[in-house]
Scaffold this motif. Sequence first.
Motif, PDB file in Angstrom:
ATOM      1  N   ALA A  60       0.827  -1.204   0.000  1.00 19.32           N
ATOM      2  CA  ALA A  60       0.000   0.000   0.000  1.00 19.32           C
ATOM      3  C   ALA A  60       0.863   1.258   0.000  1.00 19.32           C
ATOM      4  O   ALA A  60       0.604   2.206  -0.755  1.00 19.32           O
ATOM      5  N   ASP A  61       1.895   1.272   0.830  1.00 22.00           N
ATOM      6  CA  ASP A  61       2.777   2.432   0.889  1.00 22.00           C
ATOM      7  C   ASP A  61       3.472   2.658  -0.448  1.00 22.00           C
ATOM      8  O   ASP A  61       3.688   3.803  -0.860  1.00 22.00           O
ATOM      9  N   THR A  62       3.831   1.567  -1.118  1.00 22.89           N
ATOM     10  CA  THR A  62       4.498   1.675  -2.420  1.00 22.89           C
ATOM     11  C   THR A  62       3.537   2.204  -3.472  1.00 22.89           C
ATOM     12  O   THR A  62       3.863   3.126  -4.225  1.00 22.89           O
ATOM     13  N   ALA A  63       2.341   1.637  -3.538  1.00 21.00           N
ATOM     14  CA  ALA A  63       1.379   2.026  -4.562  1.00 21.00           C
ATOM     15  C   ALA A  63       0.989   3.499  -4.464  1.00 21.00           C
ATOM     16  O   ALA A  63       0.760   4.161  -5.488  1.00 21.00           O
ATOM     17  N   ALA A 122      -0.992   1.342 -10.510  1.00 18.32           N
ATOM     18  CA  ALA A 122      -2.283   0.775 -10.909  1.00 18.32           C
ATOM     19  C   ALA A 122      -2.311  -0.735 -10.715  1.00 18.32           C
ATOM     20  O   ALA A 122      -3.306  -1.302 -10.246  1.00 18.32           O
ATOM     21  N   ALA A 123      -1.217  -1.404 -11.073  1.00 19.25           N
ATOM     22  CA  ALA A 123      -1.172  -2.859 -10.924  1.00 19.25           C
ATOM     23  C   ALA A 123      -1.255  -3.265  -9.460  1.00 19.25           C
ATOM     24  O   ALA A 123      -1.968  -4.210  -9.092  1.00 19.25           O
ATOM     25  N   MET A 124      -0.529  -2.566  -8.604  1.00 17.74           N
ATOM     26  CA  MET A 124      -0.533  -2.918  -7.187  1.00 17.74           C
ATOM     27  C   MET A 124      -1.898  -2.688  -6.554  1.00 17.74           C
ATOM     28  O   MET A 124      -2.354  -3.475  -5.722  1.00 17.74           O
ATOM     29  N   LEU A 125      -2.581  -1.620  -6.957  1.00 18.47           N
ATOM     30  CA  LEU A 125      -3.893  -1.335  -6.393  1.00 18.47           C
ATOM     31  C   LEU A 125      -4.968  -2.276  -6.932  1.00 18.47           C
ATOM     32  O   LEU A 125      -6.058  -2.363  -6.364  1.00 18.47           O
ATOM     33  N   ALA A 126      -4.657  -2.999  -8.014  1.00 18.83           N
ATOM     34  CA  ALA A 126      -5.584  -4.000  -8.539  1.00 18.83           C
ATOM     35  C   ALA A 126      -5.444  -5.325  -7.800  1.00 18.83           C
ATOM     36  O   ALA A 126      -6.270  -6.228  -7.980  1.00 18.83           O
ATOM     37  N   GLY A 127      -4.415  -5.457  -6.987  1.00 20.86           N
ATOM     38  CA  GLY A 127      -4.134  -6.724  -6.318  1.00 20.86           C
ATOM     39  C   GLY A 127      -4.734  -6.809  -4.924  1.00 20.86           C
ATOM     40  O   GLY A 127      -4.800  -5.821  -4.190  1.00 20.86           O
ATOM     41  N   ALA A 128      -5.185  -7.989  -4.573  1.00 23.83           N
ATOM     42  CA  ALA A 128      -5.629  -8.323  -3.219  1.00 23.83           C
ATOM     43  C   ALA A 128      -6.698  -7.356  -2.707  1.00 23.83           C
ATOM     44  O   ALA A 128      -7.521  -6.852  -3.458  1.00 23.83           O
ATOM     45  N   PRO A 130      -7.453  -4.008   0.362  1.00 23.87           N
ATOM     46  CA  PRO A 130      -6.697  -2.980   1.096  1.00 23.87           C
ATOM     47  C   PRO A 130      -6.020  -3.525   2.349  1.00 23.87           C
ATOM     48  O   PRO A 130      -4.891  -3.134   2.671  1.00 23.87           O
ATOM     49  N   GLN A 131      -6.701  -4.423   3.055  1.00 21.16           N
ATOM     50  CA  GLN A 131      -6.123  -4.975   4.277  1.00 21.16           C
ATOM     51  C   GLN A 131      -4.850  -5.763   3.979  1.00 21.16           C
ATOM     52  O   GLN A 131      -3.837  -5.643   4.693  1.00 21.16           O
ATOM     53  N   LEU A 145     -15.115  -7.925  -9.138  1.00 20.68           N
ATOM     54  CA  LEU A 145     -14.363  -6.674  -9.178  1.00 20.68           C
ATOM     55  C   LEU A 145     -13.275  -6.597  -8.127  1.00 20.68           C
ATOM     56  O   LEU A 145     -12.214  -6.030  -8.365  1.00 20.68           O
ATOM     57  N   SER A 146     -13.512  -7.134  -6.918  1.00 16.95           N
ATOM     58  CA  SER A 146     -12.522  -6.976  -5.857  1.00 16.95           C
ATOM     59  C   SER A 146     -12.014  -8.319  -5.354  1.00 16.95           C
ATOM     60  O   SER A 146     -12.726  -9.325  -5.403  1.00 16.95           O
ATOM     61  N   TYR A 147     -10.785  -8.287  -4.864  1.00 16.61           N
ATOM     62  CA  TYR A 147     -10.179  -9.432  -4.185  1.00 16.61           C
ATOM     63  C   TYR A 147     -10.318 -10.736  -4.974  1.00 16.61           C
ATOM     64  O   TYR A 147     -10.817 -11.740  -4.481  1.00 16.61           O
ATOM     65  N   ALA A 148      -9.886 -10.699  -6.225  1.00 16.14           N
ATOM     66  CA  ALA A 148      -9.884 -11.899  -7.055  1.00 16.14           C
ATOM     67  C   ALA A 148      -8.622 -11.888  -7.904  1.00 16.14           C
ATOM     68  O   ALA A 148      -8.134 -10.825  -8.305  1.00 16.14           O
ATOM     69  N   PHE A 149      -8.089 -13.072  -8.168  1.00 15.44           N
ATOM     70  CA  PHE A 149      -6.890 -13.174  -8.997  1.00 15.44           C
ATOM     71  C   PHE A 149      -7.263 -13.028 -10.468  1.00 15.44           C
ATOM     72  O   PHE A 149      -8.404 -13.291 -10.871  1.00 15.44           O
TER      73      PHE A 149
END
Length: 343
Positions: A78-81, A95-101, A103-104, A238-242
């Motif tokens: 999160a800090d990196t993104a 953008a790629a990092m914020l698409a992953g996993a 927020p927690q 949309l969220s939390y999916a590979f």
Amino acid sequence: MNPFTLTQASDLDAALARLAAPDARPIAGGTNLLDLMKEGVMTPAELVDINTLAPLGLDRIEAIDGGGLRLGALARNADTAYHELVRIRYPLLSAAMLAGASPQLRNMATNGGNLLQRTRCVYFYDIEVPCNKREPGSGCPARTGVNRQLAILGTSEQCIATHPSDMCVALRALDAVVHVRSQSGTRAIPFAEFHRLPEDRPEIDTTLQPGELITHIELPDATRFADHSVYIKVRERLSYAFALVSVAAALDLDEHQRIRAARIALGGVAHKPWRVEDAEAALVGEAPGDAAFHRAADIILQGARGYGQNDFKLPLARNTIVQALHAAVRGTAAAGQRGAHHG
């Protein structure tokens, strides 16, 4: 979960000494490793807590000579993104990092750990069934079984698993370099060489040597791609999916809107982030458009094959590549912010 010893490293040398043991593993965020341990997939005898090394600079994100960026291995996703230098200079990575996993998870997961994620193949996670990645020589039931999420490129008779990271797809497109350290010294690994295809040793995910610890990731200057880059992730929800398929695309356009350079990497389709540089070369000098983008997709997907349930990934990958390149031409969402920042 199997019994294990937890050791807190007092300094980097102490951590490397502990990690030299054959059955020791580093732990920072633990967002993947702990899941694997709970399922009995990985059973390390010792975990070396490396969070104590953050004050030594392993969590630092900073500019380096030549216009590049250094991402500490212990910096949280999160800090990196959200870091200003990442958002402005490398919007594709942000953008790629914020698409992953979720927020927690991004608040816990580290950059180094992201690179070391293991596949989410259902057979790999189920210790009651065969899996060559978990137990070499036992077989790969995924080839004829549940394979909707699995690979269409770079597969082998031994394994059709996919690498799950979004961050790594962007890092491959951006020509990142992974820096590691062991008791023997330091080493720099080009990102193209960091992850492996399964071939006949699917149990080995990376080219890390025993006892090596990731210290940081280096990004070269990518200013020319900052205004025309995009990360598109196609997933079940949309969220939390590979990713079923993801594409990191970046273009450098000249004053006539012709392509000077291109970067294209795919996720969700192979055992490692997938990039074919011949496809990028084929775009150089071309005017952006369907014809050029479909030719690039042809080159990228050469040799691709489905295994039944994942046959749909073949047209999906093609369409996503073309869509991503068109989106990159239109411009990065953060391009206006970047211009304002430098103005």
